[in-house]
Scaffold this motif. Sequence first.
Motif, mmCIF file in Angstrom:
data_model
loop_
_atom_site.group_PDB
_atom_site.id
_atom_site.type_symbol
_atom_site.label_atom_id
_atom_site.label_comp_id
_atom_site.label_asym_id
_atom_site.label_seq_id
_atom_site.Cartn_x
_atom_site.Cartn_y
_atom_site.Cartn_z
ATOM 1 N N UNK A 102 0.827 -1.199 0.000
ATOM 2 C CA UNK A 102 0.000 0.000 0.000
ATOM 3 C C UNK A 102 0.866 1.257 0.000
ATOM 4 N N UNK A 103 0.572 2.163 -0.881
ATOM 5 C CA UNK A 103 1.276 3.437 -0.909
ATOM 6 C C UNK A 103 2.542 3.439 -1.744
ATOM 7 N N UNK A 104 2.982 2.262 -2.210
ATOM 8 C CA UNK A 104 4.245 2.182 -2.944
ATOM 9 C C UNK A 104 4.224 3.049 -4.206
ATOM 10 N N UNK A 105 3.202 2.869 -5.047
ATOM 11 C CA UNK A 105 3.189 3.563 -6.334
ATOM 12 C C UNK A 105 3.074 5.077 -6.172
ATOM 13 N N UNK A 106 2.157 5.518 -5.308
ATOM 14 C CA UNK A 106 1.994 6.959 -5.120
ATOM 15 C C UNK A 106 3.268 7.580 -4.568
ATOM 16 N N UNK A 107 3.912 6.907 -3.615
ATOM 17 C CA UNK A 107 5.115 7.456 -3.005
ATOM 18 C C UNK A 107 6.235 7.580 -4.034
ATOM 19 N N UNK A 108 6.381 6.569 -4.887
ATOM 20 C CA UNK A 108 7.406 6.652 -5.932
ATOM 21 C C UNK A 108 7.047 7.700 -6.981
ATOM 22 N N UNK A 109 5.769 7.814 -7.315
ATOM 23 C CA UNK A 109 5.358 8.810 -8.313
ATOM 24 C C UNK A 109 5.694 10.227 -7.859
ATOM 25 N N UNK A 110 5.384 10.541 -6.613
ATOM 26 C CA UNK A 110 5.622 11.901 -6.117
ATOM 27 C C UNK A 110 7.095 12.117 -5.789
ATOM 28 N N UNK A 111 7.678 11.212 -5.021
ATOM 29 C CA UNK A 111 9.033 11.446 -4.511
ATOM 30 C C UNK A 111 10.120 11.263 -5.564
ATOM 31 N N UNK A 112 10.023 10.223 -6.372
ATOM 32 C CA UNK A 112 11.089 9.937 -7.336
ATOM 33 C C UNK A 112 10.779 10.508 -8.719
ATOM 34 N N UNK A 113 9.629 10.139 -9.272
ATOM 35 C CA UNK A 113 9.254 10.696 -10.573
ATOM 36 C C UNK A 113 9.152 12.219 -10.475
ATOM 37 N N UNK A 114 8.636 12.713 -9.358
ATOM 38 C CA UNK A 114 8.525 14.165 -9.173
ATOM 39 C C UNK A 114 9.880 14.849 -9.223
ATOM 40 N N UNK A 115 10.888 14.246 -8.579
ATOM 41 C CA UNK A 115 12.240 14.808 -8.641
ATOM 42 C C UNK A 115 12.791 14.728 -10.062
ATOM 43 N N UNK A 116 12.595 13.590 -10.719
ATOM 44 C CA UNK A 116 13.094 13.438 -12.087
ATOM 45 C C UNK A 116 12.530 14.525 -12.999
ATOM 46 N N UNK A 117 11.231 14.756 -12.928
ATOM 47 C CA UNK A 117 10.607 15.759 -13.797
ATOM 48 C C UNK A 117 11.087 17.168 -13.464
ATOM 49 N N UNK A 118 11.205 17.474 -12.185
ATOM 50 C CA UNK A 118 11.696 18.805 -11.789
ATOM 51 C C UNK A 118 13.131 19.009 -12.254
ATOM 52 N N UNK A 119 13.969 18.007 -12.057
ATOM 53 C CA UNK A 119 15.359 18.090 -12.508
ATOM 54 C C UNK A 119 15.417 18.248 -14.025
ATOM 55 N N UNK A 120 14.655 17.420 -14.738
ATOM 56 C CA UNK A 120 14.677 17.397 -16.202
ATOM 57 C C UNK A 120 14.326 18.765 -16.791
#
Length: 252
Positions: A102-120
């Motif tokens: 529970x919570x795995x996908x949302x946490x990765x979407x915001x924390x990791x994908x969110x950083x990737x997109x901001x950095x990119x």
Amino acid sequence: MSAQKVALVTGSANGIGKSIVEQLAQDGFAVVINDLELNREKAEAFAEELRQKGHTASVKFADVSDFDQVKEMVESLDRLDVMVANAAVVAPVDFITDDHINGWQKTFDVNVKGHLLCYKFAANKMIAQGWGGRIIGASSIVGRKPEPGRMTYTATKWAIRGLTQTAAYELGKHGITVNCYAPGLINSEIAQQYMASSPQAAEMMNQVIKSSAVGRIGEPEDVAALVSFLASEKSGFITGQTVSIDGGIVYT
């Protein structure tokens, strides 16, 4: 194009992000407050508060896990000198032996994908401008020293360190530094919510406080002071680093 430097801070309508915005505004940046649409009232009131103090402040609403929204947010700015990818969510207490994720996908979407997109998109903007910049992310103490019961959150914060180091390698030639801060327990809304989520979570956090060298919880202003330095011209020879700000829990 405005001559005033611009700093965008995600997830900054409250908590650590809000303190970072306040500090960067004091440092002379035109600040851009980012948060979700559901926090519109808080974000706009905060921006007005800063303007009343004589600072330049604006608001951009975007979900950092959404490719198009982050792209549009960054490209809409006249200029961008500092990107602080601060937005994050905390997963519920979870163990490797649980029969759910529970919570795995949302946490990765915001924390990791969110950083990737901001950095990119920050990198693309800064490269096009041609004068370098600062990209700063948010790791955590658990990105250095894992804690039981925080499997998902810990995994995201380690991932952010790897993303930061890779980006630093790729972007250094453009005069762009990429670093992240790794807070210990900070007296923010997100920490208070986590501690209130269960007796188990509260006990974990109390043990963290007891184990620190300074024996106290950190304040959002402590983190903001570190980000202020990483965003400054004085930090130009520092890149690819994760800087701990935890009161002396993890020594590196």
